[in-house]
Motif scaffolding. Structure first.
Motif, short mmCIF file in Angstrom:
data_model
loop_
_atom_site.label_atom_id
_atom_site.label_comp_id
_atom_site.label_asym_id
_atom_site.label_seq_id
_atom_site.Cartn_x
_atom_site.Cartn_y
_atom_site.Cartn_z
N GLY A 81 55.21 61.05 55.78
CA GLY A 81 56.54 60.86 56.34
C GLY A 81 56.66 61.54 57.70
N GLY A 82 57.85 61.75 58.13
CA GLY A 82 58.07 62.47 59.38
C GLY A 82 58.08 61.57 60.59
N LEU A 83 58.12 62.22 61.74
CA LEU A 83 58.26 61.51 63.01
C LEU A 83 57.04 60.67 63.35
CD1 LEU A 83 60.12 61.11 65.43
CD2 LEU A 83 59.01 63.07 66.51
N LEU A 84 55.84 61.21 63.12
CA LEU A 84 54.63 60.48 63.44
C LEU A 84 54.50 59.23 62.58
CD1 LEU A 84 51.98 60.31 65.01
CD2 LEU A 84 50.92 61.69 63.23
N ALA A 85 54.81 59.34 61.29
CA ALA A 85 54.73 58.18 60.40
C ALA A 85 55.75 57.12 60.80
CB ALA A 85 54.96 58.61 58.96
N ARG A 86 56.95 57.55 61.15
CA ARG A 86 57.98 56.60 61.57
C ARG A 86 57.57 55.89 62.86
NH1 ARG A 86 63.58 59.14 61.68
NH2 ARG A 86 62.97 59.40 59.52
N ALA A 87 56.98 56.64 63.78
CA ALA A 87 56.52 56.03 65.04
C ALA A 87 55.39 55.04 64.78
CB ALA A 87 56.06 57.12 66.00
N ALA A 88 54.49 55.36 63.84
CA ALA A 88 53.39 54.44 63.51
C ALA A 88 53.94 53.17 62.88
CB ALA A 88 52.41 55.11 62.57
N GLU A 89 54.93 53.29 62.01
CA GLU A 89 55.53 52.10 61.40
C GLU A 89 56.21 51.23 62.45
OE1 GLU A 89 57.14 52.34 57.05
OE2 GLU A 89 57.81 54.10 58.18
N GLN A 90 56.96 51.85 63.34
CA GLN A 90 57.65 51.07 64.37
C GLN A 90 56.67 50.43 65.33
OE1 GLN A 90 60.57 53.68 66.06
NE2 GLN A 90 61.95 53.48 64.31
N ALA A 91 55.59 51.12 65.64
CA ALA A 91 54.58 50.55 66.53
C ALA A 91 53.87 49.38 65.85
CB ALA A 91 53.57 51.62 66.94
N ALA A 92 53.71 49.45 64.54
CA ALA A 92 53.03 48.37 63.82
C ALA A 92 53.91 47.13 63.71
CB ALA A 92 52.63 48.84 62.43
N THR A 93 55.22 47.32 63.60
CA THR A 93 56.11 46.17 63.43
C THR A 93 56.73 45.67 64.72
OG1 THR A 93 57.97 47.62 62.93
CG2 THR A 93 56.69 46.79 61.06
N SER A 94 56.62 46.40 65.81
CA SER A 94 57.26 45.97 67.06
C SER A 94 56.67 44.70 67.66
CB SER A 94 57.24 47.11 68.08
OG SER A 94 55.92 47.42 68.43
N PRO A 95 55.37 44.42 67.51
CA PRO A 95 54.86 43.17 68.11
C PRO A 95 55.25 41.91 67.36
CG PRO A 95 53.03 44.59 67.45
CD PRO A 95 54.29 45.26 67.04
N MET A 96 55.92 42.04 66.22
CA MET A 96 56.28 40.85 65.44
C MET A 96 57.36 40.06 66.17
SD MET A 96 56.44 42.17 61.59
CE MET A 96 55.14 43.09 60.86
N PRO A 97 57.07 38.81 66.50
CA PRO A 97 58.08 38.00 67.18
C PRO A 97 59.14 37.51 66.21
CG PRO A 97 56.12 36.73 66.84
CD PRO A 97 55.82 38.12 66.36
N SER A 98 60.29 37.22 66.75
CA SER A 98 61.36 36.68 65.92
C SER A 98 61.13 35.18 65.71
CB SER A 98 62.71 36.90 66.59
OG SER A 98 62.81 36.11 67.75
N PRO A 99 61.69 34.60 64.66
CA PRO A 99 61.51 33.16 64.44
C PRO A 99 62.03 32.31 65.59
CG PRO A 99 62.37 34.21 62.47
CD PRO A 99 62.37 35.24 63.56
N VAL A 100 63.07 32.78 66.28
CA VAL A 100 63.61 32.01 67.40
C VAL A 100 62.58 31.94 68.52
CG1 VAL A 100 65.41 31.95 69.15
CG2 VAL A 100 65.98 32.58 66.80
N SER A 101 61.96 33.06 68.84
CA SER A 101 60.98 33.04 69.92
C SER A 101 59.76 32.22 69.53
CB SER A 101 60.58 34.46 70.31
OG SER A 101 59.93 35.10 69.24
N LEU A 102 59.41 32.23 68.24
CA LEU A 102 58.28 31.40 67.80
C LEU A 102 58.59 29.91 67.95
CD1 LEU A 102 56.96 33.19 64.60
CD2 LEU A 102 55.86 33.00 66.81
N SER A 103 59.81 29.50 67.61
CA SER A 103 60.13 28.09 67.73
C SER A 103 60.19 27.67 69.20
CB SER A 103 61.46 27.78 67.04
OG SER A 103 62.52 28.45 67.67
N ARG A 104 60.66 28.56 70.06
CA ARG A 104 60.66 28.23 71.51
C ARG A 104 59.24 28.12 72.04
NH1 ARG A 104 65.46 32.33 73.29
NH2 ARG A 104 67.16 31.09 72.46
N LEU A 105 58.39 29.03 71.60
CA LEU A 105 57.00 28.99 72.04
C LEU A 105 56.31 27.72 71.56
CD1 LEU A 105 54.60 30.45 73.36
CD2 LEU A 105 54.15 31.49 71.16
N ARG A 106 56.58 27.34 70.31
CA ARG A 106 55.98 26.13 69.76
C ARG A 106 56.44 24.89 70.52
NH1 ARG A 106 57.90 25.70 64.36
NH2 ARG A 106 59.62 24.58 65.27
N SER A 107 57.73 24.80 70.82
CA SER A 107 58.23 23.61 71.50
C SER A 107 57.73 23.54 72.94
CB SER A 107 59.75 23.55 71.44
OG SER A 107 60.30 24.65 72.13
#
Length: 129
Positions: A81-107
């Motif tokens: 836990g703690g700050l380092l773990a929270r930063a690692a989780e946020q860094a791991a999930t931040s590159p995930m695109p939203s479904p809206v941006s995926l549909s725009r990219l696809r079109s």
């Protein structure tokens, strides 16, 4: 001490049960639908075996890579836990695109992949000329 179910908890459980059921039933239903259509059209299923094998191999490789990359972050956040773990989780999930941006990219990518109007057959109405 006896736990009493709250109405909101029951509604949330019902909603999640429906969502999970649909998430499992719909893909299987679509696969069965297309299998039946393929059987009716006398599709050559043995000719599709290499493509199916390749798809399964790529899916397994992608799943293994995902687990290998996510496992250290999960262990870090679950054990320490703690700050380092929270930063690692946020860094791991931040590159995930939203479904809206995926549909725009696809079109946008599918529109740019279309051949010019002059080279398309006359009956093709894929894009306006």
């Amino acid at each position: 001490m006896r736990l009493v179910p709250r109405p909101l908890g029951v509604l949330a459980l019902a909603f999640l049960s429906i969502a999970v059921s649909l998430a499992l039933v719909l893909p299987v239903g679509v696969l069965i639908y297309w299998l039946i259509n393929g059987l009716r059209a006398n599709a050559d299923f043995p000719a599709l075996a290499p493509a199916v094998r390749h798809s399964v191999e790529m899916a397994l490789a992608g799943a293994a890579i995902t687990v290998a990359l996510a496992f250290p972050v999960a262990i870090l956040s679950a054990r320490y836990g703690g700050l380092l773990a929270r930063a690692a989780e946020q860094a791991a999930t931040s590159p995930m695109p939203s479904p809206v941006s995926l549909s725009r990219l696809r079109s946008s990518s599918s529109a740019s992949a279309m051949p010019p109007a002059s080279t398309r057959p006359s009956g093709c109405s894929c894009l306006p000329t």
